[in-house]
Design a protein around this motif. Structure first.
Motif, short mmCIF file in Angstrom:
data_model
loop_
_atom_site.label_atom_id
_atom_site.label_comp_id
_atom_site.label_asym_id
_atom_site.label_seq_id
_atom_site.Cartn_x
_atom_site.Cartn_y
_atom_site.Cartn_z
N LYS A 39 -3.77 -4.52 0.18
CA LYS A 39 -4.31 -5.27 1.25
C LYS A 39 -5.45 -6.18 0.46
O LYS A 39 -4.85 -7.34 -0.03
CB LYS A 39 -5.22 -4.25 2.32
N GLY A 69 0.85 -1.34 -0.07
CA GLY A 69 -0.12 0.01 0.17
C GLY A 69 0.81 1.36 0.00
O GLY A 69 0.62 2.24 -0.77
N THR A 70 2.06 1.17 0.69
CA THR A 70 2.90 2.49 0.56
C THR A 70 3.62 2.63 -0.83
O THR A 70 3.51 3.85 -0.99
CB THR A 70 3.92 2.06 1.60
N ASP A 102 -7.24 7.05 -1.37
CA ASP A 102 -6.59 6.11 -0.90
C ASP A 102 -7.74 4.94 -0.41
O ASP A 102 -7.93 5.02 0.76
CB ASP A 102 -5.68 6.41 0.40
C1 LIG Z 1 -5.25 3.86 3.87
C2 LIG Z 1 -4.09 3.09 3.82
N1 LIG Z 1 -2.82 3.50 3.24
C3 LIG Z 1 -1.71 2.94 3.01
C4 LIG Z 1 -1.20 1.81 3.67
C5 LIG Z 1 0.08 1.35 3.66
O1 LIG Z 1 -0.04 0.09 3.30
P1 LIG Z 1 0.93 -0.97 3.58
O2 LIG Z 1 1.13 -1.53 4.96
O3 LIG Z 1 0.65 -2.33 2.48
O4 LIG Z 1 2.44 -0.56 2.84
C6 LIG Z 1 -2.37 1.45 4.85
C7 LIG Z 1 -1.94 0.09 5.82
O5 LIG Z 1 -2.62 0.20 6.74
C8 LIG Z 1 -3.57 2.00 4.88
O6 LIG Z 1 -4.43 1.50 5.78
#
Ligand SMILES: Cc1ncc(COP(=O)(O)O)c(C=O)c1O
Length: 440
Positions: free
Chosen positions: A279, A117-118, A250
């Motif tokens: 996710k 997600g990041t 997001d």
């Molecule tokens: C809304 C949102 N954006 C980005 C992320 C980051 O995702 P990741 O942990 O897979 O890098 C998260 C993770 O909890 C999230 O809830």
């Protein structure tokens, strides 16, 4: 249904917990001492054979249920064929891009695949900056978009910033509509969405005149499932458009049926330019994506974006299987239907126990904000932690407290949860909450 057969944590779990304590940093979140062995659907077995119902889905990941047989078969088959081929094209990557474009609105006609997600946050920010003339991004207090420097700078939670400065310049943070604790001390009945009006004042003081995008979550997950009031996102999008800014949504945690719609943006009358996914997209095998317009994405020249694992055949195939399961098994509708069972029960519990101060969410993602009393609304982090511990002892797995004040219980079971499992888990939750109220 849950079955606890040893003391908790059991002897094998204790041995692994000791190893973890010896060899791992303490930087991860502080979860109950559940050492997972395997999981199926909505049930988890720990290493001692204790059985738990799951309200975590990992962390809103395994939307199509843990180790769904069709998903496992697809992953096993793909692992035997091809796992990584960098940016060379594979059939699963091409098919996943096609599938994601086909299930999102027509203006989102490009799909860029990454891993976490990041990564998706970073990619969306890079795209918005590259495609526009500006570089300033408006984001929100308490938001969470990831932990790398760009994503953490966009975010507004102190946890990811404290002691990690300096952050990346170019972000302007605005108050998010947390109506239970309005940052402006207003009331929804009379505020006229003052938080939207305030944006003009904020940018007039903070901006260098280089605004390029707004980034927001549909609800702020980590901050406590903070769900904006009706009309907020429509107003925010109008505000952004009137300044020529891109609108980035997001959906890393809110998509693939989690809110009772395939994508959370379907709850609103909006048309984001970039949507980040993660996710539940991979439903276990890491996979994330940015969906966007060709107007934005086609500006990026070859070589300007890419990554070692992004769109790899294994995660693409896993995502294709997960989406197929979500569609064929009607998991979006199931989330909406079972979500009503959850909501009704939480409301009934709130009638009996005023310490359940606020219930927020939809579909199969809820935040339950616990307070000492409904008048002062003083956050009760201790009661929250004790409720989660009491639930664990009774066979229900809940993620560590979330929220700005660590007083919110996160409810996010896999979307395959049956009505019987939902009711059983709610019985356990209520018993645990009552035990914690009584001092357990
Ligand atoms: C809304 C949102 N954006 C980005 C992320 C980051 O995702 P990741 O942990 O897979 O890098 C998260 C993770 O909890 C999230 O809830």
């Amino acid at each position: 249904m849950p079955r606890i057969v040893t003391e908790l944590p059991g002897p094998r779990a204790q041995a692994f917990l000791a190893k973890s304590k010896q060899y791992e940093p303490q930087s991860m979140s502080d979860q109950v001492p559940l050492v997972w062995d395997h999981a199926q659907g909505c049930t988890i077995w720990d290493v001692d054979g204790n059985e738990f119902l799951d309200w975590s889905s990992g962390v809103l990941v395994t939307n199509c249920g843990h180790s769904h047989p069709q998903y496992v078969a697809a992953v096993q088959d793909q692992a035997g064929k091809l796992i990584n081929c960098y940016d060379f094209l594979s059939q699963p990557r091409a098919e996943l891009a096609e599938k994601l474009v086909s299930i999102t609105p027509p203006h989102l006609d490009r799909c860029f695949l990454v891993t976490t997600g990041t990564d998706a946050t970073e990619a969306a920010l890079r795209m918005a900056r590259r495609a526009s003339k500006g570089w300033e991004v408006l984001s929100f207090h308490n938001a969470f978009h990831g932990r790398t420097y760009g994503a953490a700078s966009a975010g507004g939670t102190q946890g990811v910033k404290l002691g990690f400065g300096p952050m990346v310049p170019g972000f302007i943070h605005a108050p998010f509509p947390y109506c239970y604790r309005c940052p402006f001390g207003r009331c929804l009945d009379e505020c006229g969405l003052f938080c939207l009006e305030y944006l003009d004042y904020l940018v007039s003081k903070e901006s260098c005149g280089e605004l390029c995008a707004v980034i927001t979550e549909p609800y702020q997950g980590g901050a406590g499932s903070i769900t904006p009031p009706p009309g907020y996102f429509e107003g925010l999008e109008r505000w952004a458009r009137s300044r020529g800014m891109y609108f980035i949504f997001d959906e890393v945690q809110s998509s693939f049926g989690r809110t009772g719609k395939m994508f959370a943006f379907e709850h609103f009358d909006i048309k984001p330019d970039l949507v980040t996914l993660g996710k539940g997209l991979g439903s276990g095998v890491p996979c994330s994506a940015v969906m966007g317009t060709s107007e934005i994405m086609d500006i990026l020249p070859p070589g300007s974006m890419g990554s070692t694992n992004g769109g790899n055949p294994l995660s693409s195939r896993a995502a294709l299987a997960a989406i197929d399961i979500i569609e064929k098994e009607g998991l979006v509708a199931n989330a909406a239907r079972i979500g009503e069972v959850f909501k009704a029960r939480f409301e009934a519990i709130q009638q009996r126990h005023c310490q359940l101060g606020d219930i927020r969410g939809y579909g199969l993602v809820y935040g339950l904000e616990l307070v000492t009393d409904p008048e002062s609304r003083t956050p009760d982090a201790d009661l929250t932690r004790r409720t989660i511990n009491a639930a664990f002892r009774r066979g229900l797995c809940i993620i560590a407290p979330i929220g700005v004040h660590k007083n919110v219980i996160r409810v996010a079971p896999p979307l395959v949860i049956t009505e019987a499992e939902a009711r059983e888990s709610l019985d356990i939750f209520e018993a645990a909450f009552e035990a914690a109220l009584a001092g357990e």
